[in-house]
Structure formats: C-alpha cells, structure tokens
Design a protein around this motif. Sequence first.
Motif, PDB file in Angstrom:
ATOM      1  N   LEU A 151      48.185  45.954  31.439  1.00 20.17           N
ATOM      2  CA  LEU A 151      47.609  47.297  31.588  1.00 20.17           C
ATOM      3  C   LEU A 151      47.455  47.664  33.063  1.00 20.17           C
ATOM      4  CD1 LEU A 151      44.889  47.041  28.802  1.00 20.17           C
ATOM      5  CD2 LEU A 151      46.821  48.645  28.795  1.00 20.17           C
ATOM      6  N   LEU A 152      46.976  46.733  33.860  1.00 22.15           N
ATOM      7  CA  LEU A 152      46.772  46.996  35.286  1.00 22.15           C
ATOM      8  C   LEU A 152      48.099  47.192  36.016  1.00 22.15           C
ATOM      9  CD1 LEU A 152      43.965  44.357  35.860  1.00 22.15           C
ATOM     10  CD2 LEU A 152      43.696  46.829  36.111  1.00 22.15           C
ATOM     11  N   ALA A 153      49.109  46.405  35.655  1.00 26.95           N
ATOM     12  CA  ALA A 153      50.416  46.524  36.303  1.00 26.95           C
ATOM     13  C   ALA A 153      51.062  47.869  36.025  1.00 26.95           C
ATOM     14  CB  ALA A 153      51.332  45.396  35.831  1.00 26.95           C
ATOM     15  N   LEU A 158      44.196  52.662  37.641  1.00 28.52           N
ATOM     16  CA  LEU A 158      43.264  51.730  37.006  1.00 28.52           C
ATOM     17  C   LEU A 158      43.108  50.478  37.860  1.00 28.52           C
ATOM     18  CD1 LEU A 158      41.529  50.750  34.616  1.00 28.52           C
ATOM     19  CD2 LEU A 158      43.644  49.961  33.521  1.00 28.52           C
ATOM     20  N   ALA A 159      44.218  49.967  38.371  1.00 29.08           N
ATOM     21  CA  ALA A 159      44.168  48.772  39.218  1.00 29.08           C
ATOM     22  C   ALA A 159      43.328  49.023  40.463  1.00 29.08           C
ATOM     23  CB  ALA A 159      45.585  48.349  39.606  1.00 29.08           C
ATOM     24  N   ASP A 164      38.380  48.061  43.529  1.00 28.80           N
ATOM     25  CA  ASP A 164      37.212  48.574  44.251  1.00 28.80           C
ATOM     26  C   ASP A 164      35.910  48.081  43.636  1.00 28.80           C
ATOM     27  OD1 ASP A 164      38.823  49.952  46.004  1.00 28.80           O
ATOM     28  OD2 ASP A 164      38.630  51.883  44.984  1.00 28.80           O
ATOM     29  N   THR A 165      35.908  47.940  42.298  1.00 24.83           N
ATOM     30  CA  THR A 165      34.686  47.540  41.603  1.00 24.83           C
ATOM     31  C   THR A 165      34.340  46.077  41.855  1.00 24.83           C
ATOM     32  OG1 THR A 165      35.073  49.174  39.857  1.00 24.83           O
ATOM     33  CG2 THR A 165      33.603  47.338  39.326  1.00 24.83           C
ATOM     34  N   HIS A 173      43.232  37.590  41.085  1.00 24.54           N
ATOM     35  CA  HIS A 173      44.235  37.889  40.060  1.00 24.54           C
ATOM     36  C   HIS A 173      45.311  38.883  40.516  1.00 24.54           C
ATOM     37  CE1 HIS A 173      41.976  35.714  37.008  1.00 24.54           C
ATOM     38  NE2 HIS A 173      40.884  36.319  37.425  1.00 24.54           N
ATOM     39  N   ALA A 174      45.221  39.361  41.744  1.00 20.70           N
ATOM     40  CA  ALA A 174      46.162  40.380  42.224  1.00 20.70           C
ATOM     41  C   ALA A 174      47.608  39.912  42.135  1.00 20.70           C
ATOM     42  CB  ALA A 174      45.817  40.781  43.651  1.00 20.70           C
TER      43      ALA A 174
END
Length: 238
Positions: A151-153, A158-159, A164-165, A173-174
């Motif tokens: 989902l992030l990719a 969203l990523a 930032d959060t 995990h980047a």
Amino acid sequence: MESRSESGRVIHSVQRAFALVEHLAAAPEGLRLSDLADGVGLNRSTAHNLLASLETLGYVEQPNRGGPYRLTGKLEALLRPRVEAEQMLRTRVRPLLEALSTQTGETAYLAFAAGSEYLCADAVQSSEPLRLTVTTGEREPLLGTAIGHALLAADPALAERIADTDPAAWAAHAAAVSDAAVRGYALDENSFHPGVSCIAIAIGPGAAIGVAGPASRLPRPRLADIARQMIAQSQSIT
C-alpha cells in the motif's frame, strides 16, 4: 494556537474538535456537555464553543437545549462514496481471492489502508489443516507487513504521512517499501508474524491483496511465483 510535535504542526482547536467528534462517534445515543468535556479532557467552556462550531457546520446536533449532543449524518454522507466504492471492489475481488486460495492452497485476502494501519475487508481461508487464518475486520500496522508495504509503495502521499508521523519506524522499513515499489510486490518472509510469510500487491488507491501462510510452505521462489500469478490475474480488476 499552534504547537510543534514529532508529527509536525498541530492546531489545538482542530485536534480538540476531532477529539469531540471521535468521542461522539463512540456514543450513538449522544453525550451531554459535561460528559464530553470530561471525556476528552477539556473545560466545559472550551468544549461548548467547539461544539457550537461543529453544530453550525452541521456535524453535530443538540435536539434539546441542555440535552445530549450527537453526530448528524453529514460525516457519513461524506464517506458514503468511498464506502460504496470499497464495497464494489470487494465484490469484484472476491472471485480473485477464491481463485488464488484454490491455486496456492493458502489464505488470500483483501485489505484497505486505514490511517497507519490496514483493515482486512475480505478473506478466503486456506483449506489446509495448518494455515494462517485472517479475520475480516482485523487490523495490522502498515509498517512491517507485506500488505502495508504494498500500500505504501503504491501511494507516495500515504508514505509521506507515515514517514512524518513516525520517522524512526519509517527509517526501519523504508528500504522494504522502496523494494516493493521496484518489484511491484511486497514480501514478508517470516518476519512480522513468526512462522508466517506473505506476498502482497496493490490493486488500486488504498487497496491491496495478499496471500499468506506458513513460512515452511512459502520460500522466496514460491512467493515470487505467486506474486507473478497475482499480478497477472489482477489485471482484470485494476
């Protein structure tokens, strides 16, 4: 009034207003001013002013002055198009989940991004005695999971929000998210849940499908084969 936090700039009045909305959402019968103020840690004057603004905007109502406040249907109306789109996607994806579970012998499931987590929206369980059971409605974090990394990719915005959060967790995990973007699928090899491996692909904005099962049955070559299978079969729904 604004303040800095690890997640960036927070406007207190907005934060407090959403705290009231979230508190009301958990009480469909409504809550009185005193209970709302105490529940979110505000003095009654501040809570009253914020509720008055929310009432003027149409998100909150107080049918009887002095009585309980409750949410109107405005938030639901705003969210309805998304809910309906997700329901349509569930219907379209269900045959694919059934086919993937049959072909792989493992559990196949659909998930949607939900804040810093993903929400399982549908699942077809493996018929094997030893299997991973995925329950509709369960949540897992985006970071550290194959579904989450897929989902992030597929969603840079969203990523960015997740980075930032929680910068420290993102840094850990980047690289895995970046690898998922390059490959077109995300892997979890016996990592998030010990003894369980998963392969996942994004199938649209905020949506992904995964196949998961015991790590002993899912070595990396087989995960890669299943990923190619998933990508090919998902073309009809994306």
